[in-house]
Enzyme design. Structure first.
Site, PDB file in Angstrom:
ATOM      1  N   TYR A   1      -8.894   1.878  16.807  1.00  0.00           N
ATOM      2  CA  TYR A   1      -8.085   2.359  15.681  1.00  0.00           C
ATOM      3  C   TYR A   1      -8.022   3.893  15.693  1.00  0.00           C
ATOM      4  O   TYR A   1      -6.938   4.473  15.596  1.00  0.00           O
ATOM      5  CB  TYR A   1      -8.657   1.860  14.347  1.00  0.00           C
ATOM      6  CG  TYR A   1      -7.862   2.360  13.150  1.00  0.00           C
ATOM      7  CD1 TYR A   1      -6.637   1.789  12.821  1.00  0.00           C
ATOM      8  CD2 TYR A   1      -8.329   3.409  12.369  1.00  0.00           C
ATOM      9  CE1 TYR A   1      -5.894   2.255  11.741  1.00  0.00           C
ATOM     10  CE2 TYR A   1      -7.600   3.880  11.281  1.00  0.00           C
ATOM     11  CZ  TYR A   1      -6.386   3.299  10.974  1.00  0.00           C
ATOM     12  OH  TYR A   1      -5.649   3.760   9.902  1.00  0.00           O
TER      13      TYR A   1
ATOM     14  N   GLY B   1       0.769  -1.245   0.000  1.00  0.00           N
ATOM     15  CA  GLY B   1       0.000   0.000   0.000  1.00  0.00           C
ATOM     16  C   GLY B   1       0.798   1.291   0.000  1.00  0.00           C
ATOM     17  O   GLY B   1       1.645   1.529  -0.869  1.00  0.00           O
ATOM     18  N   ILE B   2       0.531   2.101   1.000  1.00  0.00           N
ATOM     19  CA  ILE B   2       1.153   3.433   1.099  1.00  0.00           C
ATOM     20  C   ILE B   2       2.668   3.304   1.294  1.00  0.00           C
ATOM     21  O   ILE B   2       3.443   4.098   0.747  1.00  0.00           O
ATOM     22  CB  ILE B   2       0.505   4.207   2.278  1.00  0.00           C
ATOM     23  CG1 ILE B   2      -0.966   4.521   1.949  1.00  0.00           C
ATOM     24  CG2 ILE B   2       1.287   5.482   2.587  1.00  0.00           C
ATOM     25  CD1 ILE B   2      -1.790   4.983   3.147  1.00  0.00           C
TER      26      ILE B   2
ATOM     27  N   ASN C   1       5.265   4.201   9.004  1.00  0.00           N
ATOM     28  CA  ASN C   1       4.070   3.939   8.198  1.00  0.00           C
ATOM     29  C   ASN C   1       3.349   2.652   8.596  1.00  0.00           C
ATOM     30  O   ASN C   1       2.129   2.562   8.463  1.00  0.00           O
ATOM     31  CB  ASN C   1       4.482   3.864   6.718  1.00  0.00           C
ATOM     32  CG  ASN C   1       3.414   3.230   5.862  1.00  0.00           C
ATOM     33  OD1 ASN C   1       2.396   3.861   5.539  1.00  0.00           O
ATOM     34  ND2 ASN C   1       3.615   1.973   5.477  1.00  0.00           N
TER      35      ASN C   1
ATOM     36  N   ASP D   1       9.898  -6.067  12.786  1.00  0.00           N
ATOM     37  CA  ASP D   1       8.624  -5.885  13.482  1.00  0.00           C
ATOM     38  C   ASP D   1       8.755  -4.594  14.296  1.00  0.00           C
ATOM     39  O   ASP D   1       9.586  -4.514  15.222  1.00  0.00           O
ATOM     40  CB  ASP D   1       8.378  -7.095  14.398  1.00  0.00           C
ATOM     41  CG  ASP D   1       7.066  -6.984  15.154  1.00  0.00           C
ATOM     42  OD1 ASP D   1       6.516  -5.879  15.266  1.00  0.00           O
ATOM     43  OD2 ASP D   1       6.604  -8.034  15.644  1.00  0.00           O
TER      44      ASP D   1
ATOM     45  N   LYS E   1      -4.713   6.412  16.267  1.00  0.00           N
ATOM     46  CA  LYS E   1      -4.275   7.430  15.307  1.00  0.00           C
ATOM     47  C   LYS E   1      -4.310   8.829  15.934  1.00  0.00           C
ATOM     48  O   LYS E   1      -3.527   9.707  15.566  1.00  0.00           O
ATOM     49  CB  LYS E   1      -5.136   7.354  14.039  1.00  0.00           C
ATOM     50  CG  LYS E   1      -4.903   6.062  13.241  1.00  0.00           C
ATOM     51  CD  LYS E   1      -3.432   5.931  12.831  1.00  0.00           C
ATOM     52  CE  LYS E   1      -3.157   4.721  11.982  1.00  0.00           C
ATOM     53  NZ  LYS E   1      -1.745   4.611  11.582  1.00  0.00           N
TER      54      LYS E   1
ATOM     55  N   LEU F   1     -16.915  -1.369   7.632  1.00  0.00           N
ATOM     56  CA  LEU F   1     -17.882  -0.301   7.860  1.00  0.00           C
ATOM     57  C   LEU F   1     -19.193  -0.506   7.120  1.00  0.00           C
ATOM     58  O   LEU F   1     -20.215   0.065   7.505  1.00  0.00           O
ATOM     59  CB  LEU F   1     -17.285   1.060   7.460  1.00  0.00           C
ATOM     60  CG  LEU F   1     -16.092   1.548   8.294  1.00  0.00           C
ATOM     61  CD1 LEU F   1     -15.660   2.932   7.825  1.00  0.00           C
ATOM     62  CD2 LEU F   1     -16.443   1.597   9.780  1.00  0.00           C
TER      63      LEU F   1
ATOM     64  N   PRO G   1      -4.790  -2.669   0.610  1.00  0.00           N
ATOM     65  CA  PRO G   1      -5.424  -3.770   1.343  1.00  0.00           C
ATOM     66  C   PRO G   1      -6.124  -3.284   2.621  1.00  0.00           C
ATOM     67  O   PRO G   1      -7.232  -3.723   2.937  1.00  0.00           O
ATOM     68  CB  PRO G   1      -4.245  -4.698   1.651  1.00  0.00           C
ATOM     69  CG  PRO G   1      -3.305  -4.478   0.497  1.00  0.00           C
ATOM     70  CD  PRO G   1      -3.411  -3.004   0.182  1.00  0.00           C
TER      71      PRO G   1
HETATM   72  N1  NAD Z   1      -5.478   2.671   3.580  1.00  0.00           N
HETATM   73  C1  NAD Z   1      -6.153   3.574   4.232  1.00  0.00           C
HETATM   74  O1  NAD Z   1      -7.344   3.821   3.936  1.00  0.00           O
HETATM   75  C2  NAD Z   1      -5.483   4.389   5.330  1.00  0.00           C
HETATM   76  C3  NAD Z   1      -6.134   5.550   5.763  1.00  0.00           C
HETATM   77  C4  NAD Z   1      -5.546   6.309   6.762  1.00  0.00           C
HETATM   78  C5  NAD Z   1      -4.350   5.934   7.326  1.00  0.00           C
HETATM   79  N2  NAD Z   1      -3.724   4.792   6.882  1.00  0.00           N
HETATM   80  C6  NAD Z   1      -2.467   4.431   7.532  1.00  0.00           C
HETATM   81  O2  NAD Z   1      -1.427   4.354   6.576  1.00  0.00           O
HETATM   82  C7  NAD Z   1      -0.489   3.351   6.950  1.00  0.00           C
HETATM   83  C8  NAD Z   1      -0.308   2.372   5.816  1.00  0.00           C
HETATM   84  O3  NAD Z   1      -1.567   1.822   5.494  1.00  0.00           O
HETATM   85  P1  NAD Z   1      -1.834   0.900   4.205  1.00  0.00           P
HETATM   86  O4  NAD Z   1      -3.207   1.211   3.766  1.00  0.00           O
HETATM   87  O5  NAD Z   1      -0.716   0.997   3.252  1.00  0.00           O
HETATM   88  O6  NAD Z   1      -1.881  -0.529   4.933  1.00  0.00           O
HETATM   89  P2  NAD Z   1      -1.506  -1.996   4.382  1.00  0.00           P
HETATM   90  O7  NAD Z   1      -2.252  -2.923   5.254  1.00  0.00           O
HETATM   91  O8  NAD Z   1      -1.682  -2.064   2.920  1.00  0.00           O
HETATM   92  O9  NAD Z   1       0.065  -2.089   4.701  1.00  0.00           O
HETATM   93  C9  NAD Z   1       0.554  -2.057   6.021  1.00  0.00           C
HETATM   94  C10 NAD Z   1       1.902  -2.727   6.068  1.00  0.00           C
HETATM   95  O10 NAD Z   1       2.362  -2.689   7.419  1.00  0.00           O
HETATM   96  C11 NAD Z   1       2.949  -3.942   7.724  1.00  0.00           C
HETATM   97  N3  NAD Z   1       2.917  -4.205   9.159  1.00  0.00           N
HETATM   98  C12 NAD Z   1       1.853  -4.510   9.937  1.00  0.00           C
HETATM   99  N4  NAD Z   1       2.247  -4.737  11.196  1.00  0.00           N
HETATM  100  C13 NAD Z   1       3.602  -4.558  11.229  1.00  0.00           C
HETATM  101  C14 NAD Z   1       4.584  -4.649  12.245  1.00  0.00           C
HETATM  102  N5  NAD Z   1       4.265  -5.000  13.503  1.00  0.00           N
HETATM  103  N6  NAD Z   1       5.855  -4.381  11.923  1.00  0.00           N
HETATM  104  C15 NAD Z   1       6.193  -4.046  10.652  1.00  0.00           C
HETATM  105  N7  NAD Z   1       5.327  -3.963   9.634  1.00  0.00           N
HETATM  106  C16 NAD Z   1       4.024  -4.223   9.930  1.00  0.00           C
HETATM  107  C17 NAD Z   1       2.111  -4.958   6.952  1.00  0.00           C
HETATM  108  O11 NAD Z   1       2.805  -6.188   6.770  1.00  0.00           O
HETATM  109  C18 NAD Z   1       1.860  -4.219   5.637  1.00  0.00           C
HETATM  110  O12 NAD Z   1       2.859  -4.485   4.692  1.00  0.00           O
HETATM  111  C19 NAD Z   1      -1.039   2.709   8.226  1.00  0.00           C
HETATM  112  O13 NAD Z   1      -0.414   3.287   9.360  1.00  0.00           O
HETATM  113  C20 NAD Z   1      -2.509   3.068   8.180  1.00  0.00           C
HETATM  114  O14 NAD Z   1      -3.103   3.077   9.463  1.00  0.00           O
HETATM  115  C21 NAD Z   1      -4.265   4.023   5.891  1.00  0.00           C
END
Ligand code: NAD
Length: 256
Positions: free
Chosen positions: A154, A17-18, A87, A60, A158, A201, A192
């Protein structure tokens, strides 16, 4: 001129993702990137695609000894650390998150990654960067600013990231470390995790996606690249006077 030339950056959660979009963006902008994740296959694949300017380390973020290893590896290999992007995050384990049915186990599981992981990231970023200065970017969410009745732990995690970011920025300023610390607050992003949020939701996630899209003034959900661009700005020297700030990147959802 690329915006992160000569910078060494650590991006946690780089395997999806991000995080993946941020690793790619940083590499394009000239940075050397240490991508970390617990998902080794996904993280390794991202750095293979980028080539010589990126390495992957299994990490981790909840484990302090692994932070020590990551920082040491980065400095041993590349001589310094300039940027840390906290992130990695989780939306939850699938257990209820409304205030009547949530469990402390769920609260703690989410807090461990989303709060402890970011706190440790800030702690070790400060130790690695305080002699030369640098930038920390923490991924919060619009869920850290507005009410999330179905996702209380959650949202609380945040909100904690939003607040601790400002405290870290102030602390580093008091000490004269030259380290800026800012938070980014995405709306729903097509990753994801974004998919899981829609599933949690809405009974009908496709209908939910459409409803959410209509709530966003720019008329779409976020793309990982939208957030990576904002992270890149805050990490770069262009943002040298931006500190302790919360950058909302949600297509305007919060203004309605
Ligand atoms: N996608 C959204 O809609 C959204 C919105 C607001 C904020 N965010 C925030 O942006 C960030 C990235 O989100 P995303 O959508 O890319 O999520 P994602 O689930 O696609 O990816 C998250 C990544 O973090 C890794 N991860 C999880 N636990 C971990 C740990 N203990 N140690 C190391 N790595 C770990 C996972 O393996 C995964 O690769 C997160 O902090 C999320 O809360 C996402």
């Amino acid at each position: 001129m690329a915006r992160l030339v000569d910078k060494v950056a650590i991006v946690t959660g780089g395997g999806s993702g991000i995080g993946t979009a941020t690793v790619r963006k940083f590499a394009v902008e000239g940075a050397t990137v240490v991508a970390t994740d617990i998902a080794s296959d996904a993280g390794s694949a991202v750095v293979v695609e980028i080539g010589a300017n990126a390495v992957f380390l299994r990490h981790d973020v909840t484990d302090e000894s692994q932070w020590e290893t990551v920082m040491k590896e980065a400095v041993d290999r590349f001589g310094k650390v300039d940027i840390v992007v906290n992130n990695a995050g989780i939306i939850g384990t699938g257990a209820p998150q409304d205030p009547e049915n949530l469990s402390l186990d769920e609260m703690h599981a989410i807090g461990k990654v989303n709060v402890d992981g970011v706190l440790l990231g800030c702690k070790h970023a400060i130790m690695a960067m305080k002699d030369r200065g640098g930038a920390i970017v923490n991924l919060s969410s619009i869920a850290g600013i507005y009410a999330t009745p179905g996702l209380v732990p959650y949202g609380a995690s945040k909100g904690a990231v939003r607040q601790l970011t400002k405290s870290v920025a102030a602390y580093c300023g008091q000490r004269g470390y030259g380290i800026r610390c800012n938070s980014v607050h995405p709306g729903i992003v097509e990753t994801p995790m974004g998919e899981t949020v829609l599933n949690l939701l809405f009974d009908d996630p496709e209908q939910g996606r459409e409803e959410r899209r209509k709530q966003v003034p720019v008329g779409r959900l976020g793309r990982p690249e939208d957030i990576a661009n904002a992270v890149c700005y805050l990490a770069s020297d262009e943002a040298s006077f931006v500190n302790g700030a919360e950058l909302v990147v949600d297509g305007g959802q919060l203004i309605l």
